[in-house]
Design an enzyme around this catalytic site. Structure first.
Site, PDB file in Angstrom:
ATOM      1  N   CYS A 178       0.828  -1.210   0.000  1.00 55.47           N
ATOM      2  CA  CYS A 178       0.000   0.000   0.000  1.00 55.47           C
ATOM      3  C   CYS A 178       0.861   1.260   0.000  1.00 55.47           C
ATOM      4  O   CYS A 178       0.655   2.168  -0.802  1.00 55.47           O
ATOM      5  CB  CYS A 178      -0.941  -0.002   1.203  1.00 55.47           C
ATOM      6  N   CYS A 203      -1.490   1.707  -3.142  1.00 55.94           N
ATOM      7  CA  CYS A 203      -2.503   2.750  -2.936  1.00 55.94           C
ATOM      8  C   CYS A 203      -1.916   4.160  -2.837  1.00 55.94           C
ATOM      9  O   CYS A 203      -2.426   5.088  -3.469  1.00 55.94           O
ATOM     10  CB  CYS A 203      -3.284   2.517  -1.648  1.00 55.94           C
ATOM     11  N   LYS A 226       0.008   5.485  -5.987  1.00 55.46           N
ATOM     12  CA  LYS A 226      -1.022   5.545  -7.044  1.00 55.46           C
ATOM     13  C   LYS A 226      -1.930   6.763  -6.845  1.00 55.46           C
ATOM     14  O   LYS A 226      -2.245   7.483  -7.789  1.00 55.46           O
ATOM     15  CB  LYS A 226      -1.825   4.233  -7.019  1.00 55.46           C
ATOM     16  N   TYR A 247      -9.056  -3.375 -11.118  1.00 52.66           N
ATOM     17  CA  TYR A 247      -8.724  -2.119 -10.435  1.00 52.66           C
ATOM     18  C   TYR A 247      -7.484  -1.463 -11.048  1.00 52.66           C
ATOM     19  O   TYR A 247      -7.504  -0.296 -11.429  1.00 52.66           O
ATOM     20  CB  TYR A 247      -8.362  -2.396  -8.972  1.00 52.66           C
ATOM     21  N   GLU A 296      -7.264   2.031 -13.201  1.00 52.35           N
ATOM     22  CA  GLU A 296      -6.677   3.198 -12.529  1.00 52.35           C
ATOM     23  C   GLU A 296      -5.495   3.748 -13.333  1.00 52.35           C
ATOM     24  O   GLU A 296      -5.424   4.943 -13.633  1.00 52.35           O
ATOM     25  CB  GLU A 296      -6.256   2.819 -11.108  1.00 52.35           C
ATOM     26  N   HIS A 345     -27.042  21.371  -0.558  1.00 55.63           N
ATOM     27  CA  HIS A 345     -27.051  21.961  -1.889  1.00 55.63           C
ATOM     28  C   HIS A 345     -26.106  23.148  -1.971  1.00 55.63           C
ATOM     29  O   HIS A 345     -26.057  23.944  -1.028  1.00 55.63           O
ATOM     30  CB  HIS A 345     -28.486  22.402  -2.212  1.00 55.63           C
ATOM     31  N   GLU A 362     -25.686  15.304  -2.795  1.00 56.04           N
ATOM     32  CA  GLU A 362     -27.119  15.451  -2.537  1.00 56.04           C
ATOM     33  C   GLU A 362     -27.947  14.506  -3.425  1.00 56.04           C
ATOM     34  O   GLU A 362     -29.081  14.161  -3.083  1.00 56.04           O
ATOM     35  CB  GLU A 362     -27.579  16.894  -2.726  1.00 56.04           C
TER      36      GLU A 362
HETATM   37  P1  NDP Z   1      -8.403  -7.485 -10.288  1.00 54.55           P
HETATM   38  O1  NDP Z   1      -8.744  -8.721  -9.568  1.00 54.55           O
HETATM   39  O2  NDP Z   1      -9.075  -6.223  -9.921  1.00 54.55           O
HETATM   40  O3  NDP Z   1      -8.654  -7.694 -11.841  1.00 54.55           O
HETATM   41  C1  NDP Z   1      -7.964  -8.685 -12.552  1.00 54.55           C
HETATM   42  C2  NDP Z   1      -8.300  -8.530 -14.008  1.00 54.55           C
HETATM   43  O4  NDP Z   1      -7.439  -9.363 -14.768  1.00 54.55           O
HETATM   44  C3  NDP Z   1      -9.715  -8.933 -14.343  1.00 54.55           C
HETATM   45  O5  NDP Z   1     -10.202  -8.091 -15.344  1.00 54.55           O
HETATM   46  C4  NDP Z   1      -9.556 -10.359 -14.823  1.00 54.55           C
HETATM   47  O6  NDP Z   1     -10.507 -10.749 -15.771  1.00 54.55           O
HETATM   48  C5  NDP Z   1      -8.215 -10.293 -15.516  1.00 54.55           C
HETATM   49  N1  NDP Z   1      -7.511 -11.571 -15.492  1.00 54.55           N
HETATM   50  C6  NDP Z   1      -7.419 -12.435 -14.478  1.00 54.55           C
HETATM   51  N2  NDP Z   1      -6.651 -13.480 -14.804  1.00 54.55           N
HETATM   52  C7  NDP Z   1      -6.265 -13.269 -16.073  1.00 54.55           C
HETATM   53  C8  NDP Z   1      -5.464 -13.992 -16.999  1.00 54.55           C
HETATM   54  N3  NDP Z   1      -4.909 -15.140 -16.654  1.00 54.55           N
HETATM   55  N4  NDP Z   1      -5.287 -13.469 -18.230  1.00 54.55           N
HETATM   56  C9  NDP Z   1      -5.827 -12.293 -18.569  1.00 54.55           C
HETATM   57  N5  NDP Z   1      -6.596 -11.568 -17.749  1.00 54.55           N
HETATM   58  C10 NDP Z   1      -6.808 -12.055 -16.516  1.00 54.55           C
HETATM   59  O7  NDP Z   1      -6.805  -7.379 -10.192  1.00 54.55           O
HETATM   60  P2  NDP Z   1      -5.793  -6.171 -10.185  1.00 54.55           P
HETATM   61  O8  NDP Z   1      -4.497  -6.762 -10.582  1.00 54.55           O
HETATM   62  O9  NDP Z   1      -6.319  -5.023 -10.945  1.00 54.55           O
HETATM   63  O10 NDP Z   1      -5.749  -5.785  -8.642  1.00 54.55           O
HETATM   64  C11 NDP Z   1      -5.427  -6.775  -7.666  1.00 54.55           C
HETATM   65  C12 NDP Z   1      -6.134  -6.479  -6.382  1.00 54.55           C
HETATM   66  O11 NDP Z   1      -5.545  -5.349  -5.756  1.00 54.55           O
HETATM   67  C13 NDP Z   1      -7.593  -6.105  -6.555  1.00 54.55           C
HETATM   68  O12 NDP Z   1      -8.418  -7.242  -6.557  1.00 54.55           O
HETATM   69  C14 NDP Z   1      -7.863  -5.227  -5.369  1.00 54.55           C
HETATM   70  O13 NDP Z   1      -8.304  -6.016  -4.297  1.00 54.55           O
HETATM   71  C15 NDP Z   1      -6.515  -4.614  -5.050  1.00 54.55           C
HETATM   72  N6  NDP Z   1      -6.486  -3.205  -5.511  1.00 54.55           N
HETATM   73  C16 NDP Z   1      -7.369  -2.331  -4.956  1.00 54.55           C
HETATM   74  C17 NDP Z   1      -7.379  -1.019  -5.348  1.00 54.55           C
HETATM   75  C18 NDP Z   1      -8.369  -0.086  -4.744  1.00 54.55           C
HETATM   76  O14 NDP Z   1      -8.924  -0.397  -3.693  1.00 54.55           O
HETATM   77  N7  NDP Z   1      -8.651   1.077  -5.359  1.00 54.55           N
HETATM   78  C19 NDP Z   1      -6.455  -0.508  -6.365  1.00 54.55           C
HETATM   79  C20 NDP Z   1      -5.594  -1.522  -6.902  1.00 54.55           C
HETATM   80  C21 NDP Z   1      -5.617  -2.820  -6.482  1.00 54.55           C
HETATM   81  P3  NDP Z   1     -11.821 -11.564 -15.352  1.00 54.55           P
HETATM   82  O15 NDP Z   1     -12.764 -10.580 -14.740  1.00 54.55           O
HETATM   83  O16 NDP Z   1     -12.273 -12.096 -16.652  1.00 54.55           O
HETATM   84  O17 NDP Z   1     -11.366 -12.619 -14.375  1.00 54.55           O
END
Ligand code: NDP
Length: 448
Positions: free
Chosen positions: A41, A46, A49, A176, A180, A437, A442
Site C-alpha cells: 500500500c 494505494c 497511485k 482495479y 486506474e 445543496h 445530494e
Molecule cells: P483485479 O482482480 O481487480 O482484476 C484482474 C483482471 O485481470 C480482471 O479483469 C480479470 O478478468 C483479468 N484476469 C485475471 N486473470 C487473467 C489472466 N490469466 N489473463 C488475462 N486476464 C486475466 O486485479 P488487479 O491486478 O487489478 O488488482 C489486484 C487487487 O488489488 C484487486 O483485486 C484489489 O483487491 C486490489 N487493488 C485495490 C485497489 C483499490 O482499492 N482502489 C487498487 C488496486 C488494487 P476476469 O474478470 O475475466 O477474471
C-alpha cells in the site's frame, strides 16, 4: 522460554498494525521485512497511485481553467518530476512507519525470514529466533503474464519508476489496477489501450456503472480491446514492443506493456507447507475467523489470506488479531458492506450488493433508483461527462442493500453513505434526509 512473544513476517499495513497493537498490549515483538517498511500500500500501491492520480487530475482542471476565469499558458507535464516527488514522499512515509515500530518497542529485522518450526523462524543470515506466536503478513504479488515475450512486460511494481513517460501504453487486464493506471496515464497524455481477455471490466462492480466508465473512456479516445487475450510480446530493434492478441485483430506497437491481471498470495518459500499449514490452491493461507492457521501457534492476516484484498481490511484483521491474542479481547471483524473505490477517471465507488447480486438473492423484491446527472462543474466548463448514482433496495421496507456511484469525488462521497448501508437504513431514511445543496452528494437523497 521464547525470544519473543510475537514474531511478525512482513511490514505491510496488516503486519505493522498487528505488531504495534500487540506491543501496546505488553507483548515482546519482532518484525522481519525483506524489502521496505510499509508494504504494497505505502511503497508500490494505494499511496503512490493516489499521488499520481492527484497529478492526473490537473490535466482536467488546467484544461477547464479558462471556463472559470483563469488564463493558463499551455501546461506541460513532466513525468520525471512527479515520479521523483512521489518517491520522496514514499521515503518520508517509510520513515514514519519505521518510527511507529521503534516508538512501540518493536524490534525491526531488515531481512527475509521463513518459518522453520511452529515456534521458530530462520533469518536470511542463518540466525534462528523463537517466538510463542508467529504472524504471517506477507501480502500479495502481481501475477506475471504467461505468454511468449512476457519478460518484456512490467507490473504495477515497476510502473512508479519508469524512466520516461510511455507515448503508447498497453494495459492488460480489466480490474482495479488496469482501470486506474489507464486513466492516470491517459490524463498525462499517453496514448492508452486497455486489452482484456473477456468482454467484462471490473467484474465485481455494478455493470451499469462500469458501462458509464466505458462510455466516458471511449469518448476520451482511450482504446478498449475486449476479448483480446495477450498472445505474444516481441521487442523490436527500436525498443518498442509489438504485441499480438488472441482477438483475430492486428498486432499493435507500444512503448510499455503493463500487466494487471490480479495478485496472488505471497506465501511461496516461507516454509509453511513443510509445517503442514493448510493453504488453498492459489497459495492463500487458510485461517479461521480469529486469523489462526491449522498450526495453532501460526496466524496470518491481510492479502496472504486472500479474503478481501484491501488495505483497511488487513489493518482491521491485524488489530483484531492483536486484541484477541495479546489483549484478552477475542474479536472478529465483519466483512459485510465494505466500501470500495476504483480510482479510475472518473472514479467509481460502491458499497453493498450490485443489482445482479441483489436480484439473485431477493428476486422480485428488488427496487432500483437512479440519478443520472451532469455535475455543475461540468456544466460550467462544457464537459459532457455525466455522473450516475444507483441505489439497490430489497424487501417491503426497502432496505438499502447497495449503492453504486460514478462521478467526480465518488470515493469521498461513498464513505459516509456506507455507514447508512451498514446500519441497515432504508430508502425512506435517505428520502427523509435534507439535501446539502449544491453538491453532487445530494443526489444520494434525491434518487428516483
Ligand atoms: P483485479 O482482480 O481487480 O482484476 C484482474 C483482471 O485481470 C480482471 O479483469 C480479470 O478478468 C483479468 N484476469 C485475471 N486473470 C487473467 C489472466 N490469466 N489473463 C488475462 N486476464 C486475466 O486485479 P488487479 O491486478 O487489478 O488488482 C489486484 C487487487 O488489488 C484487486 O483485486 C484489489 O483487491 C486490489 N487493488 C485495490 C485497489 C483499490 O482499492 N482502489 C487498487 C488496486 C488494487 P476476469 O474478470 O475475466 O477474471
Amino acid at each position: 522460554m521464547f525470544d519473543y512473544d510475537l514474531f511478525v513476517i512482513g511490514a505491510g499495513s496488516g503486519g505493522v498494525r498487528a505488531a504495534r497493537i500487540s506491543a501496546s498490549h505488553g507483548a515482546k515483538v519482532a518484525l522481519a521485512e525483506e524489502y521496505r517498511v510499509g508494504g504494497t500500500c505505502v511503497i508500490r500501491g494505494c499511496v503512490p497511485k493516489k499521488m499520481l492520480s492527484y497529478g492526473a487530475h490537473f490535466a482536467e482542471d488546467l484544461s477547464e481553467a479558462e471556463s472559470f476565469g483563469w488564463d493558463v499558458e499551455k501546461p506541460v507535464f513532466n513525468w520525471g518530476r512527479l515520479r521523483d516527488l512521489v518517491q520522496t514522499d514514499i521515503d518520508r512515509l517509510e520513515g514514519l512507519y519505521g518510527n511507529t515500530l521503534s516508538n512501540n518497542d518493536v524490534t525491526l529485522i531488515e531481512q527475509r525470514a521463513i518459518v522453520s518450526g511452529p515456534n521458530e523462524v530462520t533469518l536470511a543470515n542463518g540466525d534462528t529466533i523463537s517466538a510463542k506466536i508467529i504472524l504471517i503478513c506477507t501480502g500479495g504479488w502481481p501475477v506475471p503474464a504467461s505468454c511468449e515475450g512476457a519478460e518484456h512486460a512490467i507490473s504495477s511494481n515497476e510502473i512508479f519508476h519508469l524512466e520516461e513517460q510511455p507515448k503508447r501504453l498497453l494495459v492488460v487486464g480489466g480490474g482495479y489496477i488496469a482501470n486506474e493506471f489507464a486513466g492516470i496515464f491517459h490524463a498525462f497524455g499517453s496514448d492508452v489501450t486497455i486489452a482484456n481477455r473477456s468482454d467484462t471490466l471490473l467484474r465485481s462492480y455494478d455493470q451499469e456503472i462500469v458501462e458509464r466508465l466505458i462510455e466516458i473512456s471511449t469518448a476520451k479516445h482511450m482504446k478498449l480491446r475486449m476479448n483480446a487475450p495477450l498472445e505474444k510480446i516481441e521487442k523490436l530493434a527500436d525498443g518498442s514492443l509489438k504485441v499480438s492478441f488472441g482477438d483475430g485483430g492486428d498486432p499493435d506497437i507500444f512503448d510499455i506493456v503493463l500487466v494487471a491481471t490480479g495478485r496472488v498470495p505471497n506465501s511461496n518459500g516461507l516454509g509453511l507447507e513443510e509445517l503442514g499449514v493448510e493453504m488453498s490452491a492459489n497459495g492463500a493461507i487458510k485461517v479461521d475467523e480469529y486469523n489462526q492457521t491449522s498450526v495453532p501457534s501460526i496466524y496470518a492476516v491481510g492479502d496472504v489470506t486472500d479474503r478481501v484484498q484491501l488495505t483497511p481490511v488487513a489493518i482491521r484483521e491485524g488489530h483484531a488479531f492483536a486484541d484477541s491474542v495479546f489483549g484478552s479481547n477475542p474479536r472478529t471483524i465483519s466483512y459485510d458492506n465494505i466500501a470500495s473505490a476504483v480510482f479510475s477517471s472518473p472514479p467509481i465507488a460502491s458499497v453493498g450488493m450490485t443489482e445482479a447480486a441483489a436480484r439473485d438473492k431477493y428476486g422480485d423484491g428488488v427496487n432500483i433508483y437512479r440519478s443520472d446527472f451532469r455535475p455543475m462543474k461540468n456544466v460550467v466548463s462544457g464537459r459532457m461527462e455525466r455522473g450516475l448514482y444507483k441505489m439497490v433496495t430489497a424487501g417491503d421496507n426497502e432496505q438499502v442493500v447497495g449503492l453504486h456511484l460514478i462521478g467526480p469525488e465518488s470515493a469521498e462521497i461513498i464513505q459516509g453513505a456506507a455507514v447508512a448501508v451498514k446500519a441497515g437504513l432504508t430508502k425512506a431514511d435517505f428520502d427523509d434526509t435534507v439535501a446539502l445543496h449544491p453538491s453532487m452528494a445530494e443526489e444520494l437523497v434525491l434518487l428516483k
